[in-house]
Design an enzyme around this catalytic site. Structure first.
Site, PDB file in Angstrom:
ATOM      1  N   HIS A 111      -0.172  21.244 118.964  1.00 36.16           N
ATOM      2  CA  HIS A 111      -0.693  20.557 117.776  1.00 36.16           C
ATOM      3  C   HIS A 111      -0.659  19.049 117.980  1.00 36.16           C
ATOM      4  O   HIS A 111       0.102  18.532 118.812  1.00 36.16           O
ATOM      5  CB  HIS A 111       0.142  20.912 116.537  1.00 36.16           C
ATOM      6  CG  HIS A 111       1.558  20.439 116.597  1.00 36.16           C
ATOM      7  ND1 HIS A 111       2.502  21.005 117.429  1.00 36.16           N
ATOM      8  CD2 HIS A 111       2.200  19.420 115.942  1.00 36.16           C
ATOM      9  CE1 HIS A 111       3.659  20.374 117.286  1.00 36.16           C
ATOM     10  NE2 HIS A 111       3.504  19.404 116.398  1.00 36.16           N
ATOM     11  N   ASP A 113       0.185  16.005 115.345  1.00 33.38           N
ATOM     12  CA  ASP A 113       0.867  15.999 114.051  1.00 33.38           C
ATOM     13  C   ASP A 113      -0.073  15.667 112.901  1.00 33.38           C
ATOM     14  O   ASP A 113      -0.729  14.618 112.901  1.00 33.38           O
ATOM     15  CB  ASP A 113       2.013  14.984 114.070  1.00 33.38           C
ATOM     16  CG  ASP A 113       3.177  15.460 114.908  1.00 33.38           C
ATOM     17  OD1 ASP A 113       3.457  16.673 114.903  1.00 33.38           O
ATOM     18  OD2 ASP A 113       3.798  14.620 115.585  1.00 33.38           O
ATOM     19  N   HIS A 268       1.241  18.272 121.419  1.00 33.77           N
ATOM     20  CA  HIS A 268       2.560  18.566 121.968  1.00 33.77           C
ATOM     21  C   HIS A 268       3.046  19.931 121.525  1.00 33.77           C
ATOM     22  O   HIS A 268       2.479  20.557 120.618  1.00 33.77           O
ATOM     23  CB  HIS A 268       3.578  17.473 121.636  1.00 33.77           C
ATOM     24  CG  HIS A 268       3.754  17.202 120.176  1.00 33.77           C
ATOM     25  ND1 HIS A 268       2.875  16.451 119.430  1.00 33.77           N
ATOM     26  CD2 HIS A 268       4.739  17.570 119.311  1.00 33.77           C
ATOM     27  CE1 HIS A 268       3.287  16.367 118.181  1.00 33.77           C
ATOM     28  NE2 HIS A 268       4.420  17.052 118.087  1.00 33.77           N
ATOM     29  N   ARG A 283      13.941  12.299 114.246  1.00 36.85           N
ATOM     30  CA  ARG A 283      12.527  11.966 114.419  1.00 36.85           C
ATOM     31  C   ARG A 283      12.063  10.976 113.355  1.00 36.85           C
ATOM     32  O   ARG A 283      12.350  11.128 112.161  1.00 36.85           O
ATOM     33  CB  ARG A 283      11.677  13.234 114.330  1.00 36.85           C
ATOM     34  CG  ARG A 283      10.198  12.911 114.277  1.00 36.85           C
ATOM     35  CD  ARG A 283       9.350  14.148 114.262  1.00 36.85           C
ATOM     36  NE  ARG A 283       8.003  13.791 113.865  1.00 36.85           N
ATOM     37  CZ  ARG A 283       6.931  14.506 114.113  1.00 36.85           C
ATOM     38  NH1 ARG A 283       7.040  15.638 114.783  1.00 36.85           N
ATOM     39  NH2 ARG A 283       5.749  14.119 113.708  1.00 36.85           N
TER      40      ARG A 283
END
Length: 294
Positions: A111, A113, A268, A283
């Site tokens: 995907h 993000d 990723h 994150r």
């Protein structure tokens, strides 16, 4: 190895060690806990746009330092549908506990993000906190090289075309039916997430100017002007091309690692092969812009 000129923030020269020929660079000689000068910030922004994935070993950034480093690349942005840390709403704890087995993990499919948003994220940073003894690697796929090498018949289908994207995992129509991690809490079943948005299949990077494929199997539903059934065989061939091994960069996490990636030109994938062990990364995400067709 390539030494970067003009980095006056470090007593040790900044060293760039490319991980693959086209994508991914390991950067040493930096301590991002220290103040980041405008010159260094500009160098990092340029390097990220060119190499798409940066690995900085032994950073061990706490949350304030991680947020400062994120703002080098753009304003902090908060992601929809994913619950942040209670201590800081700008940070997500990407966590899988040791007792969580046979589940789908956060990011466990190819995907880009939140690519369905009007302004998808520009990129993200992950700071390693707790790691399994082995496993839990992260993979990235290079959308720039994938576009440059896309077969002519596929180019004819998508050049200058939009793709229809939606928040499939968080909506009703495509809601996943697999067990998911309870450590990363995500909102599901929101009909608003099923709303479709047309975005370019190939977008122009605002810093490097390079063109990159900007479709992915998590959020792309179909090609504009075609049904999902008509689009599926074309998109499946595109995804197979985008994720060829020679277009990938794989990172094996080490204690203290900080990884920065560009969301505009990569997909990723979080590898879920470490059942029985705890894995925690912090994150943060920086703002992007409305994609411009290449």
């Amino acid at each position: 190895m390539k030494r970067s000129p003009g980095n006056k923030d470090c007593t040790v020269p900044l060293v760039q060690d490319h991980i693959t020929p086209r994508m991914g660079t390991r950067v040493t000689g930096l301590d991002l806990k220290q103040p980041i000068s405008p010159a260094l910030a500009a160098d990092l922004v340029t390097l990220l746009a060119d190499r798409l994935v940066l690995v900085l070993p032994e950073q061990y950034l706490d949350i304030p330092a991680l947020k400062r480093a994120t703002q080098v690349f753009g304003p902090l942005v908060r992601l929809p549908y994913v619950e942040p840390m209670k201590e800081d709403p700008d940070v997500i704890a990407v966590l899988k506990e040791a007792e969580e087995r046979n589940i789908y993990v956060f990011g466990g499919n190819w995907h880009s993000d939140f690519s369905y948003l009007e302004r998808p994220p520009g990129g993200s940073l992950l700071q390693a906190v707790d790691l399994p003894p082995t496993g839990g690697d992260t993979l990235w796929a290079d959308g720039v090289t994938a576009w440059e090498t896309l077969p002519a018949d596929l180019r004819a289908h998508v050049d200058g075309r939009n793709a229809i994207q939606s928040g499939k995992p968080y909506g009703v129509k495509h809601r996943p039916k697999v067990a998911t991690s309870t450590s990363v809490k995500m909102q599901r079943g929101d009909p608003e997430a099923d709303k479709e948005r047309a975005l370019p299949v190939v977008r122009r990077h605002p810093v490097s100017g390079k063109a990159a494929l900007f479709v992915n199997p998590t959020y792309t539903t179909r090609l504009e002007g075609m049904s999902e059934e008509e689009s599926a065989p074309i998109l499946e061939r595109i995804y197979a091309h985008m994720t060829r091994p020679e277009f990938q960069c794989r990172h094996r996490w080490r204690p203290g690692d900080l990884v920065i990636w560009d969301n505009r030109a990569t997909m990723h994938f979080a590898v879920n092969d470490y059942d029985g062990y705890r894995r925690l990364l912090y994150r943060t995400t920086f703002e992007g812009e409305t994609p411009i067709a290449a």
